[in-house]
Design an enzyme around this catalytic site. Structure first.
Site, PDB file in Angstrom:
ATOM      1  N   GLY A 114      41.641  36.560  43.158  1.00  0.00           N
ATOM      2  CA  GLY A 114      41.908  37.349  41.859  1.00  0.00           C
ATOM      3  C   GLY A 114      40.881  37.293  41.449  1.00  0.00           C
ATOM      4  O   GLY A 114      39.834  36.327  41.608  1.00  0.00           O
ATOM      5  N   ARG A 115      40.994  38.111  41.003  1.00  0.00           N
ATOM      6  CA  ARG A 115      39.692  39.145  39.551  1.00  0.00           C
ATOM      7  C   ARG A 115      40.196  38.891  38.234  1.00  0.00           C
ATOM      8  O   ARG A 115      41.240  39.885  38.354  1.00  0.00           O
ATOM      9  CB  ARG A 115      38.217  40.039  39.651  1.00  0.00           C
ATOM     10  CG  ARG A 115      37.629  39.827  41.971  1.00  0.00           C
ATOM     11  CD  ARG A 115      37.081  41.152  41.545  1.00  0.00           C
ATOM     12  NE  ARG A 115      36.159  40.623  42.905  1.00  0.00           N
ATOM     13  CZ  ARG A 115      36.208  42.121  43.605  1.00  0.00           C
ATOM     14  NH1 ARG A 115      37.243  42.781  43.525  1.00  0.00           N
ATOM     15  NH2 ARG A 115      35.191  41.532  44.235  1.00  0.00           N
ATOM     16  N   GLY A 116      39.032  38.581  37.274  1.00  0.00           N
ATOM     17  CA  GLY A 116      39.573  38.977  35.897  1.00  0.00           C
ATOM     18  C   GLY A 116      38.530  39.269  34.951  1.00  0.00           C
ATOM     19  O   GLY A 116      37.295  39.123  35.764  1.00  0.00           O
ATOM     20  N   GLY A 117      39.170  38.846  33.672  1.00  0.00           N
ATOM     21  CA  GLY A 117      38.341  39.007  32.450  1.00  0.00           C
ATOM     22  C   GLY A 117      36.674  38.238  32.541  1.00  0.00           C
ATOM     23  O   GLY A 117      35.495  38.489  32.087  1.00  0.00           O
ATOM     24  N   MET A 118      36.964  36.860  32.863  1.00  0.00           N
ATOM     25  CA  MET A 118      36.221  35.406  33.237  1.00  0.00           C
ATOM     26  C   MET A 118      35.460  35.477  34.129  1.00  0.00           C
ATOM     27  O   MET A 118      34.668  35.738  34.304  1.00  0.00           O
ATOM     28  CB  MET A 118      36.912  34.308  32.621  1.00  0.00           C
ATOM     29  CG  MET A 118      35.872  32.772  32.582  1.00  0.00           C
ATOM     30  SD  MET A 118      37.228  31.495  32.160  1.00  0.00           S
ATOM     31  CE  MET A 118      35.161  30.375  31.688  1.00  0.00           C
ATOM     32  N   GLU A 157      36.074  35.388  39.191  1.00  0.00           N
ATOM     33  CA  GLU A 157      36.477  35.729  40.647  1.00  0.00           C
ATOM     34  C   GLU A 157      36.968  34.055  40.393  1.00  0.00           C
ATOM     35  O   GLU A 157      36.569  33.074  40.694  1.00  0.00           O
ATOM     36  CB  GLU A 157      35.256  35.349  41.131  1.00  0.00           C
ATOM     37  CG  GLU A 157      35.133  37.524  41.575  1.00  0.00           C
ATOM     38  CD  GLU A 157      34.500  38.029  42.199  1.00  0.00           C
ATOM     39  OE1 GLU A 157      34.575  38.663  42.585  1.00  0.00           O
ATOM     40  OE2 GLU A 157      34.057  36.941  42.943  1.00  0.00           O
ATOM     41  N   VAL A 158      38.468  33.786  41.346  1.00  0.00           N
ATOM     42  CA  VAL A 158      38.708  33.054  41.880  1.00  0.00           C
ATOM     43  C   VAL A 158      38.626  32.649  43.479  1.00  0.00           C
ATOM     44  O   VAL A 158      39.798  33.852  44.092  1.00  0.00           O
ATOM     45  CB  VAL A 158      40.439  32.131  41.237  1.00  0.00           C
ATOM     46  CG1 VAL A 158      40.910  31.253  41.961  1.00  0.00           C
ATOM     47  CG2 VAL A 158      40.137  32.306  39.501  1.00  0.00           C
ATOM     48  N   LYS A 196      36.362  28.746  41.098  1.00  0.00           N
ATOM     49  CA  LYS A 196      36.225  29.762  39.878  1.00  0.00           C
ATOM     50  C   LYS A 196      35.280  29.738  39.822  1.00  0.00           C
ATOM     51  O   LYS A 196      33.322  29.408  39.279  1.00  0.00           O
ATOM     52  CB  LYS A 196      37.091  29.444  38.723  1.00  0.00           C
ATOM     53  CG  LYS A 196      37.275  30.262  37.687  1.00  0.00           C
ATOM     54  CD  LYS A 196      37.703  30.104  36.427  1.00  0.00           C
ATOM     55  CE  LYS A 196      39.282  30.541  36.412  1.00  0.00           C
ATOM     56  NZ  LYS A 196      39.617  30.165  35.413  1.00  0.00           N
ATOM     57  N   ASP A 233      44.605  27.757  23.930  1.00  0.00           N
ATOM     58  CA  ASP A 233      44.832  29.260  24.936  1.00  0.00           C
ATOM     59  C   ASP A 233      45.957  29.124  25.333  1.00  0.00           C
ATOM     60  O   ASP A 233      46.055  29.283  26.752  1.00  0.00           O
ATOM     61  CB  ASP A 233      43.121  29.740  25.156  1.00  0.00           C
ATOM     62  CG  ASP A 233      43.390  31.261  25.476  1.00  0.00           C
ATOM     63  OD1 ASP A 233      44.829  31.674  24.201  1.00  0.00           O
ATOM     64  OD2 ASP A 233      43.724  31.817  26.252  1.00  0.00           O
TER      65      ASP A 233
END
Length: 759
Positions: A18-22, A24-25, A40, A141
């Site tokens: 997956g990819r995200g705001g922080m 990639e994993v 990560k 969080d």
């Protein structure tokens, strides 16, 4: 990193999970141990981050990764390793087979999870939190995207410690001073929203929000605007979960409402107490009243669904009539720049084309995409959020005039849509003030910051970090205007507020004390300035480390005040220590490193060690030219220092050539009356005098006096000093009568203005 496929000759990347705001994993294989792991890779630093910021982020990453790796509990994701590879920070974790709670809700079409699953998740998360809290670690969080349910039913909390890095990666350091602590709006505790210190009970509140959502299908405050959500957490009683879903057990209803208490003292005492209540409730036993929690009957709202007219009436007056933004959806990921979500958004090229999120406060990104099409007003708010970010980026690049135009336009439109006291309007007004300050319009900046401070005080109270931040900016601008006594009063008041609300060791408190020390120096209270700066430097070294940039910045002020006190040997030693530390941590070519070297040269000159100063400035001019170019202001400052020390060594022809070269460039770039140009022209005059060219020196000194008279006034001490030099030239040229007349005029000016005689 993906191109190499192998990290540190050990972890082979296999599939992108997956990819995200922080970042990639990846699913990866540990070649050394022959096991599958998750890697990560944190989002690379962009060009907007300078070397100091990147260095600090790396230090924080290592610290937070060690925290995460120290946790050993079946309910916490295991961290195996961490490091840096080709400039990218990475974290190696156990590979989990399951889904996070956001994904489970989304897969279930946003319907609540089965009751037995909800209660089991609650018990397992409470057990994991009990362990981590006993280690002195608070997540800060907690949200559905950070809680995984594996295929065997095990529940694990993800991203302890690492979650906090996302805010630094996603936003500039300036934007982290908003006072809204790390968190996602739907799951933030009231104390986080208020910018207060948080402890383990903040995690319990966030868990209450998570349990509410997975049990009912909606968060406790499912409002249509990010700010309204925050206000709901702070001021509004949630509906009992059973009003959404009658089949929920009564004990679970009471547990969730106790977790959602506004005051931390009214929540369960700790996660262990929470788990005991859940276990007793599942067994059918009744918990002992008053065990670890203040009992109260939840008061049901008289309104219907959240967001109705009666709900609006529950909100504070300043939150009413707010234009709705995108409706939140807990399953869609985080609302703030996400450090730890399910990594479903791209941070590669495709991300740059996505519509920006509406801002929360001071430029923070807003809530996630809507479940339904946004209203036109929401589209306008989204567009304004993007323009706000563009303005911030322009300022970061030093293009302050352009940034000011953007922020003024955004502020006006936000005010028309949201009102003058909405946090987003005030965030834009704050940016307007910054651009005015940076472009020399200090009086206008003072008015802008005053309006922001007044608005934030009405909204948030006098001691809220955002209010104090705006007031501290007013003090800075007062200093720009030369109103140092007023600035001192404001700094002192802000410092008292920061100590009350944040404590004496908070970084913002220390920054205010640092600024107060600087301003004491401007007031001529040099001894007090030195003492306070020394105390702040010691405190920063204790809390941040001896080589932290903030610590070194305050030590720089300590050295400056030592020079003002005539203690040049101590000043030199301090500047040299600072230059060495900055070279090691920031790099030899960092502007702060070069600035410390420049000040060391001044100290050498004051100590009569002109040969050493001359050698230092020759090297500094070469480095400044290489880094910034021959016409960069700092290159010219170094050349000025070189010329001064050439003169001290008696090399007056070379000194004259250097002074004329610098003066010519400064006049063309800055104008004839700019203070830097005038200083260079005076150095030309000094060199001409030492060369016996008194007629030329007289012309140069007259130009200096005229420029200072226009800029500072005829009676300013610097103007009078230049005219005194003019009289000296007349005397050396044998024009005694003119010289005597000018001396008499100067004496009359000094007597009239009670100035000390010129020496």
């Amino acid at each position: 990193m993906a191109d190499t496929r192998l990290i540190q000759s050990r972890y082979r990347l296999l599939d992108l999970i997956g990819r995200g705001g922080m970042g990639e994993v990846w699913r990866a294989r540990d070649e050394s141990l022959g096991r599958l792991v998750a890697v990560k890779c944190l989002k690379p630093m962009g060009p907007q981050h300078d070397q100091a910021f990147t260095r600090i982020l790396r230090e924080r990453f290592r610290r937070e990764a060690r925290v995460a790796a120290s946790l050993q509990h079946r309910g916490v994701t295991v961290v195996h390793d961490f490091g840096e590879h080709e400039g990218v920070l990475y974290l190696v974790m156990e590979l989990l087979d399951g889904q996070n709670l956001s994904q489970l809700l989304e897969e279930n079409e946003q319907r609540p999870l089965p009751v037995d699953h909800v209660v089991d998740i609650a018990e397992q998360v409470a057990d994991a939190l009990g362990y981590t809290h006993r280690q002195g670690i608070v997540h800060r969080d907690l949200k559905p995207a950070n809680i995984m349910r594996l295929t065997d039913g095990t529940v694990k909390i993800c991203d302890f410690g690492i979650a906090r890095l996302g805010r630094d990666i996603g936003m500039s350091s300036r934007l982290t001073t908003t006072g809204i602590a790390m968190g996602t709006p739907h799951y933030m505790s009231p104390e986080q929203i208020g910018g207060k210190e948080v402890d383990h009970r903040s995690d319990l509140y966030s868990l209450g929000c998570v349990l509410y959502e997975i049990a009912t299908g909606v968060p406790p405050f499912d409002l249509a605007d990010a700010w309204a959500i925050l206000v709901g957490h702070r001021d509004t009683r949630p509906e009992p979960p059973r009003t959404h879903r009658a089949e929920l057990p009564g004990f679970f209803d009471r547990v969730v409402l106790d977790l959602l208490a506004k005051a931390p003292d009214e929540r369960p005492a700790d996660a262990g107490d929470l788990r005991r209540r859940i276990v007793l409730g599942r067994s059918g036993e009744q918990p002992v009243p008053g065990a670890g929690v203040v009992r109260r009957e939840p008061e049901r709202l008289a309104s219907g669904p959240a967001g109705s007219g009666r709900m609006d009436a529950e909100l504070p007056f300043w939150a009413r009539k707010m234009t709705s933004g995108h409706q939140a959806n807990g399953s869609q990921g985080p609302a703030l720049p996400d450090p730890a979500a399910g990594l479903t958004r791209r941070w590669t090229t495709a991300a740059s084309t996505a519509a920006p999120r509406p801002p929360l406060t001071d430029g923070s990104t807003g809530v996630p995409p809507a479940r339904s099409a946004p209203a036109p007003a929401s589209d306008r708010l989204t567009a304004l959020a993007g323009r706000h970010s563009e303005g911030v980026d322009l300022g970061r690049l030093g293009r302050w005039e352009e940034a000011g135009e953007v922020h003024r336009a955004v502020a006006a439109e936000r005010e028309s849509l949201l009102g003058p006291d909405h946090p987003d309007t005030l965030a834009s007004r704050h940016e307007v003030g910054l651009t005015l300050s940076r472009t020399g319009r200090a009086a206008d900046a003072l008015r802008a910051f005053g309006q922001v401070a007044a608005g934030r005080e009405r909204l948030l109270g006098p001691d809220h970090p955002q209010t104090l931040g705006a007031r501290e900016q007013t003090a800075y601008v007062l200093g720009q205007l030369g109103r140092h006594f007023e600035a001192h009063q404001v700094y002192a008041a802000v410092l008292a507020g920061r100590e009350r609300s944040m404590g004496p060791d908070h970084p913002d408190t220390l920054r205010c004390r640092h600024n107060l020390a600087l301003n004491l120096g401007r007031l001529g209270r040099t001894e007090e300035s030195w003492q306070l700066a020394r105390q702040v430097a010691d405190d920063r070294a204790r809390l941040l480390g001896a080589t932290h940039p903030d610590t070194l910045a305050t030590r720089y002020e300590v050295a400056y005040t030592l020079g003002r006190l005539g203690r040049w040997a101590e000043a030199l030693e301090t500047y040299q220590d600072i230059a060495g530390a900055r070279a090691a941590t920031l790099g030899a070519d960092h502007p702060d490193t070069l600035a410390a070297r420049y000040e060391a040269g001044i100290s050498l000159g004051r100590l009569g060690r002109s040969a050493e100063a001359l050698e230092l400035y020759r090297a500094l001019v070469a480095d400044r030219t290489r880094v910034g170019g021959p016409t960069d202001p700092e290159t010219l400052r170094a050349r000025h220092g070189l010329g001064v020390n050439l003169g001290r060594m008696g090399h007056w022809e070379e000194a004259l050539t250097e002074a004329r070269g610098v003066c010519g460039i400064r006049e063309e770039a800055l104008g004839p009356d700019h203070p830097d140009t005038v200083i260079s022209r005076r150095e030309v005059a000094v060199a001409l005098g030492w060369l016996g060219r008194w007629s030329d020196a007289l012309t140069a000194y007259r130009e200096v006096a005229e420029a200072r008279g226009r800029a500072l006034g005829p009676d300013h001490p610097e103007t009078l000093a230049a005219r005194n030099d003019e009289a000296h030239c007349l005397d050396r040229l044998g024009r005694e009568d003119e010289a005597a007349e000018l001396y008499r005029t100067l004496a009359a000016h000094r007597a009239q203005n009670a100035l000390p005689p010129q020496r």
